[in-house]
Design a protein around this motif. Structure first.
Motif, PDB file in Angstrom:
ATOM      1  N   VAL A  84       0.888  -1.001   0.083  1.00  0.00           N
ATOM      2  CA  VAL A  84       0.058   0.048  -0.148  1.00  0.00           C
ATOM      3  C   VAL A  84       0.845   1.283   0.061  1.00  0.00           C
ATOM      4  O   VAL A  84       2.063   1.199   0.395  1.00  0.00           O
ATOM      5  N   ARG A 134       1.469   5.040   1.478  1.00  0.00           N
ATOM      6  CA  ARG A 134       0.996   5.894   2.759  1.00  0.00           C
ATOM      7  C   ARG A 134       1.678   7.377   2.773  1.00  0.00           C
ATOM      8  O   ARG A 134       2.930   7.159   2.388  1.00  0.00           O
ATOM      9  N   ASP A 186      -1.253  10.145   6.607  1.00  0.00           N
ATOM     10  CA  ASP A 186      -1.858   9.011   6.807  1.00  0.00           C
ATOM     11  C   ASP A 186      -1.339   8.250   8.175  1.00  0.00           C
ATOM     12  O   ASP A 186      -2.111   7.711   9.108  1.00  0.00           O
ATOM     13  N   LYS A 226      -6.515  -0.303   0.697  1.00  0.00           N
ATOM     14  CA  LYS A 226      -6.150   0.057  -0.779  1.00  0.00           C
ATOM     15  C   LYS A 226      -6.261   1.610  -0.585  1.00  0.00           C
ATOM     16  O   LYS A 226      -5.579   2.429  -1.037  1.00  0.00           O
ATOM     17  N   ASP A 227      -7.513   1.931  -0.275  1.00  0.00           N
ATOM     18  CA  ASP A 227      -8.141   3.243  -0.093  1.00  0.00           C
ATOM     19  C   ASP A 227      -8.345   3.621   1.149  1.00  0.00           C
ATOM     20  O   ASP A 227      -9.544   3.402   1.618  1.00  0.00           O
ATOM     21  N   ASN A 279      -8.654   6.540   2.538  1.00  0.00           N
ATOM     22  CA  ASN A 279      -9.455   7.828   2.578  1.00  0.00           C
ATOM     23  C   ASN A 279     -11.058   7.262   2.760  1.00  0.00           C
ATOM     24  O   ASN A 279     -11.805   8.102   3.411  1.00  0.00           O
ATOM     25  N   ALA A 280     -11.204   6.188   2.220  1.00  0.00           N
ATOM     26  CA  ALA A 280     -12.763   5.800   2.518  1.00  0.00           C
ATOM     27  C   ALA A 280     -12.708   5.656   3.971  1.00  0.00           C
ATOM     28  O   ALA A 280     -14.000   5.588   4.507  1.00  0.00           O
ATOM     29  N   TYR A 281     -12.034   4.963   4.590  1.00  0.00           N
ATOM     30  CA  TYR A 281     -12.076   4.665   6.088  1.00  0.00           C
ATOM     31  C   TYR A 281     -12.068   5.960   6.764  1.00  0.00           C
ATOM     32  O   TYR A 281     -12.704   6.156   8.096  1.00  0.00           O
TER      33      TYR A 281
END
Length: 325
Positions: A13, A15, A19, A90-91, A93-95
């Motif tokens: 991933v 970062r 993050d 992977k994403d 930002n969604a979390y």
């Protein structure tokens, strides 16, 4: 990873620093009784470190890698759901946009609980920890400031050496018999410049980051200690309130017992983390100081070797001079 909570044995991933900042904030919220490792500061020593250089980026990368290893080695933090997401999503930002999770709610609850109460006095063992952390941070801060000044002076000296060496080379073109010795001195100063540059790089990339990490570590530990104090203060206030009530109660109210449990949990977690931190500190500083000693020895050995290498050349010129006379 071989743990069951990870779906795959390996992840790749990307970062950014922000993050890592998100992860640390989530760990603080969800694990308020534990010492969360500090992130490397977004600071630059003016005139010493260029934040856009490859060296600085690599130094930052190593520090962030160490941050993750600290969490991985922790018996509680390594199982945190936010850490799992950080390593696998992977994403990310969604979390980040999702609502508050249960773990975060627990952290917010403790944050609410640990406000509005005043502690009469810390237990002796925690008072000793607080005093140690204050002194430790003060001493490291002094070493950090002096080390930065030394590095700055070494860089200024390095600039002078790089100008100083070529002068002998230019001079040699004007001399007949002295040409070879002068070229030798020029090369010698060049070797000393290279050795000093390596020493300065080691100080900047290896020595300073460890000092900064442990200064921030002391601040993190003091923050956890303060939270523990606030929980104890709340427990004492609740006990006092119960004692002042006129009605006879056969047992201590449930909220007081829960508060006592929180305090005991804080005490146990803080002492365990303090012991773990002390062990890591001893290992890190042993390695740091031994490395610093080795680097300084190597620097002086290289300079000594450089100067010793031109002595035979100078002696040869002296002997030739006597033979001519």
């Amino acid at each position: 990873s071989s743990r069951a909570e990870f779906d795959l044995p390996e992840y790749s991933v990307r970062r950014r620093y922000q993050d890592f900042d998100w992860l640390r904030n989530k760990l603080e919220e969800s694990q308020p009784t534990h010492l969360i490792p500090p992130l490397p500061e977004k600071f630059v020593v003016k005139g010493v470190v260029d934040r856009f250089s490859e060296e600085f980026v690599e130094t930052r990368r190593k520090a962030l890698d160490k941050f993750l290893k600290r969490i991985t080695d922790h018996p509680v933090l390594s199982f945190n759901e936010h850490f799992n997401v950080f390593l696998t999503a992977k994403d990310l930002n969604a979390y980040k946009k999702q609502g508050i999770t249960l773990l975060t709610r627990v952290g917010e609850s403790v944050k609410h609980v640990t406000s509005g109460y005043k502690l009469r006095s810390r237990p002796l063992e925690f008072a000793a920890i607080g005093e140690y952390l204050d002194t430790f941070a003060l001493k490291l801060g002094t070493i950090d400031r002096i080390a930065q000044r030394i590095i700055k002076e070494e860089i200024e000296y390095l600039v002078e050496l790089r100008e100083y060496g070529p002068v002998y080379s230019t001079w040699s073109a004007l001399e007949g018999e002295l040409a070879e010795p002068l070229e030798g001195v020029s090369a010698c100063i060049g070797n000393c410049s290279t050795a000093l540059e390596e020493l300065t790089d080691d100080m900047t990339e290896d020595f300073l980051p460890v000092l900064r990490e442990y200064i921030l570590y002391a601040d993190s530990m003091k923050s956890v200690l303060k939270k523990r104090d606030q929980v104890q203060a709340e427990y004492e206030a609740k006990l006092e309130a119960v004692a002042l009530r006129k009605e006879d109660r056969p047992k201590v109210p449930t909220d007081v017992e829960k508060c006592q449990d929180r305090m005991e949990c804080f005490n146990a977690d803080l002492k365990a983390d303090m012991e773990r931190w002390q062990n890591n500190k001893r290992q890190d500083f042993r390695q740091l100081l031994m490395g610093m000693a080795d680097k300084n020895i190597q620097y002086y050995e290289k300079c000594l070797m450089a100067w010793e290498s031109i002595i035979p050349l100078l002696q040869e010129k002296q002997e030739n001079k006597w033979q001519v006379h």
